[in-house]
Design an enzyme around this catalytic site. Structure first.
Site, PDB file in Angstrom:
ATOM      1  N   GLU A 295      12.378  -6.334  -7.941  1.00 22.12           N
ATOM      2  CA  GLU A 295      13.470  -5.399  -7.690  1.00 22.12           C
ATOM      3  C   GLU A 295      14.532  -5.502  -8.797  1.00 22.12           C
ATOM      4  OE1 GLU A 295      14.339  -4.174  -3.445  1.00 22.12           O
ATOM      5  OE2 GLU A 295      16.111  -5.375  -3.879  1.00 22.12           O
TER       6      GLU A 295
ATOM      7  N   GLU B 287      13.169  -3.701 -11.683  1.00 21.30           N
ATOM      8  CA  GLU B 287      13.209  -2.257 -11.412  1.00 21.30           C
ATOM      9  C   GLU B 287      14.628  -1.730 -11.633  1.00 21.30           C
ATOM     10  OE1 GLU B 287      12.112  -1.013  -7.441  1.00 21.30           O
ATOM     11  OE2 GLU B 287      12.694   1.057  -7.842  1.00 21.30           O
TER      12      GLU B 287
ATOM     13  N   CYS C 298      14.210  -3.699   1.613  1.00 19.33           N
ATOM     14  CA  CYS C 298      13.589  -4.766   2.422  1.00 19.33           C
ATOM     15  C   CYS C 298      13.594  -4.456   3.907  1.00 19.33           C
ATOM     16  CB  CYS C 298      14.328  -6.089   2.259  1.00 19.33           C
ATOM     17  SG  CYS C 298      14.846  -6.419   0.614  1.00 19.33           S
TER      18      CYS C 298
ATOM     19  N   SER D 117      14.602   1.596  -3.853  1.00 20.87           N
ATOM     20  CA  SER D 117      13.683   0.786  -4.656  1.00 20.87           C
ATOM     21  C   SER D 117      12.257   0.980  -4.163  1.00 20.87           C
ATOM     22  CB  SER D 117      14.068  -0.689  -4.535  1.00 20.87           C
ATOM     23  OG  SER D 117      12.993  -1.503  -4.954  1.00 20.87           O
TER      24      SER D 117
ATOM     25  N   LYS E 136       9.716  -4.133  11.829  1.00 24.70           N
ATOM     26  CA  LYS E 136       8.647  -4.713  11.001  1.00 24.70           C
ATOM     27  C   LYS E 136       7.266  -4.437  11.594  1.00 24.70           C
ATOM     28  CE  LYS E 136      10.813  -6.742   7.560  1.00 24.70           C
ATOM     29  NZ  LYS E 136      10.554  -6.316   6.181  1.00 24.70           N
TER      30      LYS E 136
ATOM     31  N   GLU F 208       6.519  -1.124  10.348  1.00 22.56           N
ATOM     32  CA  GLU F 208       6.309  -1.162   8.902  1.00 22.56           C
ATOM     33  C   GLU F 208       4.877  -1.619   8.577  1.00 22.56           C
ATOM     34  OE1 GLU F 208       8.107  -4.391   6.693  1.00 22.56           O
ATOM     35  OE2 GLU F 208       8.691  -3.048   5.068  1.00 22.56           O
TER      36      GLU F 208
ATOM     37  N   CYS G 154      19.487  -9.489   8.733  1.00 20.37           N
ATOM     38  CA  CYS G 154      18.299  -9.829   9.538  1.00 20.37           C
ATOM     39  C   CYS G 154      18.604 -10.848  10.637  1.00 20.37           C
ATOM     40  CB  CYS G 154      17.194 -10.356   8.655  1.00 20.37           C
ATOM     41  SG  CYS G 154      16.717  -9.167   7.390  1.00 20.37           S
TER      42      CYS G 154
END
Lengths: 431, 572
Positions: free
Chosen positions: B280, B283, B300, B320, B359, B362, B504
């Site tokens: 990242e 990037e 994330c 990203s 998640k 995901e 998180c």
């Protein structure tokens, strides 16, 4: 019967500003804004002892003063025309018969409290009245009674018409405010009260149609003259919406102090032929049920308070002895179950269980324990609900449990004295 | 603020004007019962369980929403108040599906606790509970309306905290429900699966889709090579499930548990968090040096990714392309690790322990199978791991501390702080600064980016450039920054967004109730792990270095693009 508040209703063409002015219209407004300070206007209303006509009977000038004392650039005046209490149709008479009088009351209120914007929140089921109001506001804007610099004075105030989608709870002032803001009609907890934090968090005066219609009268005849009507504790007049088993049903203007007996037997010319009175429900579905023995009660705030009841919206429903009290209360409770917003526990859940227990009674499955539980649920609704809807919803139940206890007990013994609920002559019929 | 003198149960005290009765009673150590009240939310005043008696007042008042006034005499313990509370609770119970023994919240339910505390022994009110179909339409969140007590906390979380508005009050009176739009299930509406509704639900009306059995099945299957990764936030919060103080660090015991129940390898998502920083960071520099879309958003947080796909599709190019650490891990295990150890990736089961419900969704995104297989097979939340440990009967508190396996268990302090809001940005800056300048960063603690505040910003001099960065947590806070970006009013280069308040550690899969007070303790533990680490910069991770040498070759290289990067698509 008197003719103070409603004297122009039906006498003049409702949207004729010329006829309204010829009949003394706008005298109160002109007196207020040309000759009086806002504080003097509030003092005049205070001296009249006017109390809110929407149901809570809160001293009007006190409410105005709360709003006037707030320091805010924006303040609002809301006319509560969400006349949804069952059996109540007196605001409609004023709105249709003399809309300018109500609007004049709003303008005077706005001047007194320092508001620059007003809303008339009219119930969705009054489409014709809404049209009249829209036209009325437009005429008054064109004539310089609404908008910038009213009558050339440094005072600006304008009005928008809003209407609900038919929810009874929107007659409750904070739910009404939520509705104007574009939210579902659900009551807010109080405090903060609308005079401090109301519409969009700004100081807001919410007055009933009839309350506002009193204002031009008080200003034009003066509070001293006004106080000659009614009683010492309850000045002025009250519009009653009378329905039920009387000969002449309709809207009547009476002086405070008139007894229920006079209303039923003199003004409405008594019961329909062959009908015997059983009770009068005063104030709509959320009102108390008074037995025949209490018909000498005077319609006066203090007198009624002694019985721990209120005048409410001024609805008078006259019920005859062919009606089963249990069945009657069940119907009223179904209305509240449908109209509760569902936000607070006692109101959301309480109505449902009252209906269930009353069903037990009319099905011949009721017990002594049910009667006790009815009272307990009703009391927790009255004492712990978030807003007036839930607090008032069990009034008919509580008053009939008090005045018609025997009739409930008879149902436990498989007997409906009126013989009109599903429990007939000792036999339960499951419907 | 001036003080007012009041009297509670005969005791005179002086409190700040505007204090609610509930707050005032706490000062006298009186614990008024509540249900709709939540310390981090706006006051609702709807459940009416907290009613108290006030002298000279006919009706009771709700303690949570009634401010005191000078001279008020409050009685908290009258017969009238006690009986009203009991009856209100009884009314709630009558409409509550009382299958407590098989309920996910059995033993951790505010309604259960209240029934015990208020001495509910027999209920008077007849049960009228309508069993509505359970909505388990999606991989993340299950809704069981038969358990809902209509407190409205989930609505506040969804609307006010997250600005999503997936659920709301439907209908009115006794038919009022808290629900998705009529006729729609959660998977048919823009729910981002963040699970914040779960964290505030006092009962078992909303919970994660339970995948524990799938993990047991994989462990029982001898043909499978089962690999587990744990996210940075798990190690500072799992202890709460076993009565440990919030912020207790239990990393080694978790590893020990996994070894006991037979996982083949116990790895760490922190490894791929370090890797994420390398990819990242590069990037970001690539965008900066080549006129790419800026500001760049981190990627994330899958709840955040879902949110931007639904609500700000015009900003998707700013996100990203890096996969989240969870997904990078899965892709690497089924490629690099499989090759290195000569294991057929089809036999590998990747289990993730995440603080997050999103998640789960995901992991099953269509894009997430670049290794040729679904990168991550099973995702458990922190709560599910707690449940699994309890089911195993292993007493985790008594276990020895063990180390993660090599190589994918090695990480730096920079990876640890991914678990807290601001952590990804801080970790990225530690690396970007050194990559650009070639100099060692003297002070690596970006304190202004830390803490539970909703929006934070900083300007960091990197070489010749002042890099403007922002950090937001909670989607309603993110929205403020997104609107500024959309309207061209923000001059940020790099923005970290975490879907959940606090990052998180406040995820929708974390132990309940994670109040702000508890979240701050978890955050402190996260930074303690960082400061205790020998290595605190992702680019210093020796295994990450080896991974590039042996396999990936270079950041943003061909293999990275195939395995570690992804793309997004607008959802409507």
């Amino acid at each position: 019967m008197v003719n103070l508040l409603s004297k122009l209703c039906g006498k003049i063409s409702p949207l004729s500003i010329k006829e309204y002015k010829e009949s003394g219209g706008f005298e109160g407004l002109e007196k207020a804004i040309f000759k009086m300070s806002p504080k003097e206007v509030i003092d005049e209303v205070k001296n009249s002892n006017l109390r809110g006509r929407g149901g809570a009977a809160f001293p009007t000038a006190l409410k105005w003063n709360f709003v006037a004392m707030e320091n805010s650039e924006d303040k609002f005046v809301i006319c509560n025309a969400d006349e949804g209490e069952p059996g109540t149709f007196k605001d409609k008479v004023l709105l249709d018969g003399c809309p300018f009088q109500v609007i004049e009351g709003m303008i005077i209120a706005a001047y007194a409290v320092g508001a620059n914007k007003g809303y008339i929140y009219i119930r969705g089921e009054y489409p014709k009245s809404k049209e009249i109001l829209i036209s009325g506001v437009k005429i008054l804007q064109e004539e310089g009674y609404l908008g910038n610099k009213i009558l050339g004075k440094d005072f600006s105030f304008d009005i928008e018409i809003r209407s609900g989608a038919g929810a009874y709870v929107c007659g409750e002032e904070t739910a009404l405010i939520e509705s104007i803001e574009g939210n579902p009609g659900r009551s807010r907890f109080k405090p903060p009260y609308p005079p401090n934090k109301g519409l969009w968090g700004k100081p807001t005066l919410v007055n009933n149609v009839e309350t506002l219609a009193n204002i031009p009268v008080i200003l034009s005849i003066g509070s001293e003259e006004y106080k000659k009507y009614g009683t010492e504790s309850s000045t002025g007049t009250k519009l009653l919406s009378v329905s039920g088993r009387v000969v002449n049903k309709g809207v009547y203007e009476i002086e405070f102090g008139t007894t229920l007996k006079e209303v039923v037997y003199d003004i409405c010319e008594g019961m329909e032929e062959g009908k015997k009175i059983k009770f009068v429900q005063l104030g709509g579905s959320s009102g108390a049920c008074l037995p025949e023995s209490l018909l000498d009660t005077k319609l006066d705030f203090d007198e009624l308070r002694k019985l721990e009841i209120g005048l409410g919206s001024g609805a008078v429903l006259v019920v005859d002895d062919s009606i089963c009290v249990v069945d009657f209360v069940k119907n009223a409770t179904k209305f509240f179950d449908h109209e509760s917003c569902g936000k607070c526990t006692p109101c959301r859940e309480g109505n449902k269980h009252i209906i269930k227990i009353l069903d037990n009674l009319t099905n011949g499955e009721g017990t002594e324990r049910d009667l006790k539980l009815l009272n307990e649920i009703a009391m927790v609704m009255k004492q712990a609900s978030l807003c007036g809807l839930g607090q008032a919803a069990p009034t008919a139940l509580l008053t009939t449990l008090k005045y018609f206890e025997d009739e409930y007990k008879n149902h436990i013994k498989y007997n409906c004295p009126a013989g009109t609920c599903s429990l007939k002559e000792g036999v339960a019929i499951n419907v | 603020m001036s003080k007012v003198d009041i009297n509670i149960d005969g005791i005179n005290i002086s409190v700040e004007e505007g204090t609610t009765i509930l707050e005032a009673t706490k000062e006298l150590n009186i614990d008024i019962p509540t249900l709709c009240y939540h310390p981090d939310q706006t006051i609702k005043g709807s459940c009416r369980v907290c009613v108290v008696d006030i002298e000279n007042q006919v009706n009771l008042s709700a303690a949570c929403c009634t401010p005191v006034w000078a001279g008020i005499k409050i009685r908290t313990n009258t017969k009238k108040a006690r009986e009203a509370r009991k009856l209100v609770l009884d009314l709630i119970l009558a409409d509550h599906n009382q299958e407590c023994l098989s309920c996910v919240r059995n033993g951790n339910c505010e309604l259960q606790d209240l029934c015990m505390e208020l001495n509910i022994r027999d209920t008077k009110i007849e049960k009228i509970n309508h069993k509505l179909p359970i909505d388990d339409s999606n991989p993340s969140i299950v809704r069981d309306e038969s358990k809902c007590i209509k407190c409205g906390r989930c609505i506040t979380a969804c609307h006010d905290v997250q600005g999503v508005g997936a659920i709301y009050n439907v209908d009115r009176g006794s038919h009022m429900r808290i629900s998705t739009p009529p006729g729609k299930k959660l998977n048919e509406i823009p729910c981002v699966y963040c699970g914040q509704c779960i964290n505030v639900c006092p009962v078992g009306a909303i919970y994660e889709n339970n995948d524990i059995q799938k993990v047991w099945n994989a462990l029982d299957d001898e043909s499978k090579h089962v690999v587990v990764q744990i996210a940075p936030a798990i190690r500072v919060s799992l202890g709460e499930e076993f009565g440990e103080e919030p912020g207790s660090i239990v990393t080694g015991k978790i590893v020990s548990f996994f070894n006991r129940v037979g996982f083949d390898k116990v790895f760490d998502t922190n490894f791929t968090a370090d890797l994420t920083i390398i990819e990242e960071g590069h990037e970001f520099l690539h965008r900066l040096n080549n006129g790419g879309k800026l500001p760049m958003f981190t990627s994330c947080s899958p709840g955040w990714v879902r949110y931007v796909e639904y609500f700000y599709p015009e900003l998707l190019e700013n996100v990203s392309s890096c996969k989240s650490p969870q997904q990078m891990f899965g892709a690497l295990v089924k490629s690099y690790y499989a090759q290195k150890n000569n294991i057929d990736p089809k036999d590998i089961v990747v289990v993730s322990i995440m603080p997050c419900t999103a998640k789960k969704a995901e992991a099953v995104r269509e894009e997430m199978n670049d290794s040729g297989y679904q990168d991550v097979d099973i995702v458990l939340t922190t709560r599910e791991l707690g449940q699994m440990i309890k089911e195993s009967r292993i007493m985790i508190k008594e276990l020895p501390e063990e180390e993660f396996d090599n190589p994918l268990g090695i990480s730096t302090g920079a990876a640890a702080i991914f678990g807290a809001t601001g952590g990804v940005m801080e970790a990225a800056l530690r690396t970007v600064y050194e990559v650009v300048t070639g100099e060692e960063l003297s002070n690596i603690d970006f304190v202004s980016l830390r803490g539970i505040d909703g929006c934070k910003e900083a300007t960091v001099k990197v070489g010749d450039l002042d890099v403007n960065v922002a950090v937001a947590n909670g989607l309603e806070n993110a929205r403020k920054i997104l609107d500024m970006v959309k309207e061209g009013k923000a001059d940020y280069h790099f923005i970290e967004i975490m879907c959940c308040p606090g990052g998180c550690i406040g995820g929708g899969g974390q132990p309940i109730l994670g109040t702000n007070e508890i979240k701050e303790k978890r955050i402190k533990a996260i930074y303690d792990i960082d400061s205790m680490s020998k290595l605190r910069k992702s680019h210093e991770n020796p295994v990450v270095k080896a991974l590039y040498e042996e396999f990936l070759k270079e950041p943003l290289g061909e293999k990275s693009h195939k395995l570690l990067h992804t793309h997004y698509s607008p959802k409507s």
